[in-house]
Every structure is written in C-alpha cells, then in structure tokens.
Scaffold this motif. Structure first.
Motif: not given
Length: 364
Positions: A210-217, A108-115
């Motif tokens: 939107e999650l990537a732009a959030a200060g705390d995803p 994900l753009p937030t760095g985690e891997d998702v199934d």
C-alpha cells in the motif's frame, strides 16, 4: 543498590531499541526476499502451534526472530518469552532460517532501508501483552536520543538544534537514524494489522504494498501512524501537535517507569513523576523533532481519527481452558526462569517510586 539494580534491569528495555551485537550484511536484502524466508518460518510456527495447544504462531514467529538480538528478561514481558523447543525444531527443519535472527537492514519497496528486527520488535510490542508499545518504539528512542545531550541546556531550542543532527539521519549514524525512525513508525502501523489477525508476513507485505502504491509514501505512513498513535490530529497546528505528542509520550506508564528507573525523573510533592531539570529540555526537544517530522511528511494536513469498528478493538485469541494456566507470563517464567529477575526489577522500580512519595509525605 536496589535502585541501581532496578535501573539496570529497566535499561534492558531501551536496549531492545538499540542496535544489536550482530554485524550488518554488506548489502541490505530486499524485503520481498526476506518475506520468503519469513513465510517458511510461519509455516513451521503454524504446524508447531497446531501440535502444541496454547502456542500462538505470531508470537512464535516474532520471538524466534527477535530473541537472539534482544536477549533479556524484559523482552519476555513483551511477548511471553521465546520457546527453546520451537527454536530447536526450526534449526532441525530449516537451518537456513537462522540467518534471519542476525538480519539488520532490509530495503523496502519504497526505497528506504529499515532496521528489520527493530521493526518486528516494535510491531510485536503492539501485538503482545506486558510492556506498552510507546516505550518499546518511538518513545524509547526519544529517551535514548535525549540522553545523548543530558545536561546540555535547559533551553529547549538549544537541545532541539543539537539533536536535529542525529534525528532521522539517512546515513544511519547518530542515536536516532532514519532506519530506526521508520522501524518505529512502521512498527506501530504493522502492529495494528497483527492485532487484526494478520500473520507477520501478510501484515508486512500488505502494508508496504500500500505504501509503494501511494502517491506519497512518507505521507501515507505518517497518516496511519498519527491516526493509530494519537487518535488523529491537526498537524498544521505546530504548537498544538507538539503538545499532543509530548502528552502522549509522557502520559505513557512505560515511559514514566523507564524515566524513574534510570533516574531521569523522580517523584514530586504531589506524588507525580517529575522529570529532572537536566533531562526536561532534551526530552521535550526529542518529542518536538518527532512531531515536526510527522507534520512535515503530512504537509500540515489534518488526520482523522481511526474509523470505529470491531477491528479497532479485537478480541484476544481464546485459550483452551486446560491451557489457561500455562499461557501468558507464567508460561514465560516456566520457560525462562530469568524472567523473574526482570519482573523483580520492575517491581523494585515501582516500589522505590512509592517509597519516595511516602517519604515526602512523612516530612510534611
């Protein structure tokens, strides 16, 4: 024998939450790269739906992605079943899209891997008709997690400690790894966007941007999930929030049917679903872990209910009158006769629950 048959059929629903039979790729592709392929698939689905009245592009897209991994009649109850003709059309028009059907995790753009397919299935359950979304997302995974320590103890703290090792494990091991938790939470949130009329790729792209732009995803995704799934809550009230998560979980008709069919629960003298003693504490502990994870991500913040508006309860897509008889579950049965087997299993489970209640009443 009938009860065991019903339990086996209902177990297929939980299989839709577990890892599929495909081998994981060496490295997880980036979500943005995956979405390029999804958009090509959606273009084909749009064209197909334009030539085949009654077809829905989102349903075609989701089923094409998930049907190989979740090859069971109950998945047909969630979104109406796959379309063999559309699948053949995709294979001829763009054979490279076949790789999407065996995709496991994406980054994900937030760095985690998702199934990824788990995520699409959870989102699709919220968009479709038939099986409730809770049992097809976090509720089903909580049952799977609890079953791993069935009979361990009737003490909730003991089960909580035992299950905490597997819950949200970032390493991907255990019965409820982080990639599954993210698929459940994000699946519910993305499913809300699908019901508001967005395509799958647009819903995924917009949500994760939107999650990537959030200060705390982590807080942003958990806030959206708590608002959508629980109608808002004070996550700082630990006991109150745990109780809300449990009530939402256990009051879900799909969860209760799943518990009954798999003999994790029975029917008491008040004709209510009663969880077996060897599963009560594990299930409560699993739901407590989910509540505590959300509360930790939100740092105990109060989440407001979702704002009312027309988007909160979207109208279903109109079906032309001449196509109405072919839409929905009946169309799925025509495309996949095996769907009748799944429906029989569901009816058998419900019948057994009622029969047990009547038997108890006769003995009074």
């Amino acid at each position: 024998m009938i009860r065991r048959f019903a339990a086996a059929v209902m177990a297929l629903c939980l299989a839709a939450l577990a890892a599929g039979p495909f081998a994981a790729r060496a490295e997880s592709p980036a979500l943005e790269d995956t979405l390029e392929d999804v958009r090509r698939l959606e273009d084909l689905a749009e064209g197909w739906a334009g030539e085949h009245p009654g077809s829905d592009p989102v349903t075609l897209t989701v089923n094409y992605l998930c049907e190989a991994r979740y090859d069971d009649p109950l998945w047909s109850l969630v979104l109406g079943g796959g379309d063999e003709n559309f699948r053949a059309h995709v294979q001829q028009a763009d054979p490279g899209l076949e790789a999407l059907r065996s995709l496991r995790t994406v980054t994900l753009p937030t760095g985690e891997d998702v199934d990824f397919l788990h995520l699409v299935a959870a989102a699709g359950a919220g968009y479709g008709y038939g099986m409730p979304q809770i049992v097809c997302s976090w509720g089903g995974d909580c049952v799977q997690l609890a079953a791993s320590v069935q009979g361990l103890s009737e003490d909730v703290p003991v089960c909580y400690e035992a299950l905490s090792v597997s819950f949200g494990d970032p390493g991907g091991s255990g019965y409820f790894p982080l990639s599954d938790w993210l698929a459940d939470v994000d699946g519910v949130n993305v499913g809300q966007r699908l019901t508001e009329g967005q395509s799958l790729s647009a819903a995924l792209e917009g949500y994760y941007s939107e999650l990537a732009a959030a200060g705390d995803p982590a807080a942003a995704r958990s806030e959206a999930f708590v608002a959508a799934q629980f109608g808002g809550a004070d996550t700082g009230d630990a006991e109150g929030f745990r109780a809300l998560v449990w009530e939402t979980f256990f009051s879900d008709a799909g969860v209760q049917l799943f518990l009954l069919a798999n003999e994790y629960a029975g029917v008491n003298e008040e004709n209510q679903t009663a969880i077996n003693p060897d599963m009560q504490a594990p299930l409560e502990a699993a739901c407590m872990l989910a509540a505590d994870r959300l509360a930790a991500d939100l740092d105990g913040a109060v989440v407001a209910p979702p704002a009312p508006g027309p988007e909160a309860t979207p109208a279903p897509t109109p079906v032309p009158q001449e196509q109405e008889a072919e839409a929905g579950l009946w169309a799925a049965v025509r495309r996949d006769p095996g769907l009748l087997l799944g429906a029989m299993g569901l009816l058998a489970a419900a019948f057994l629950a009622v029969a047990a209640a009547l038997w108890r009443l006769r003995d009074r």
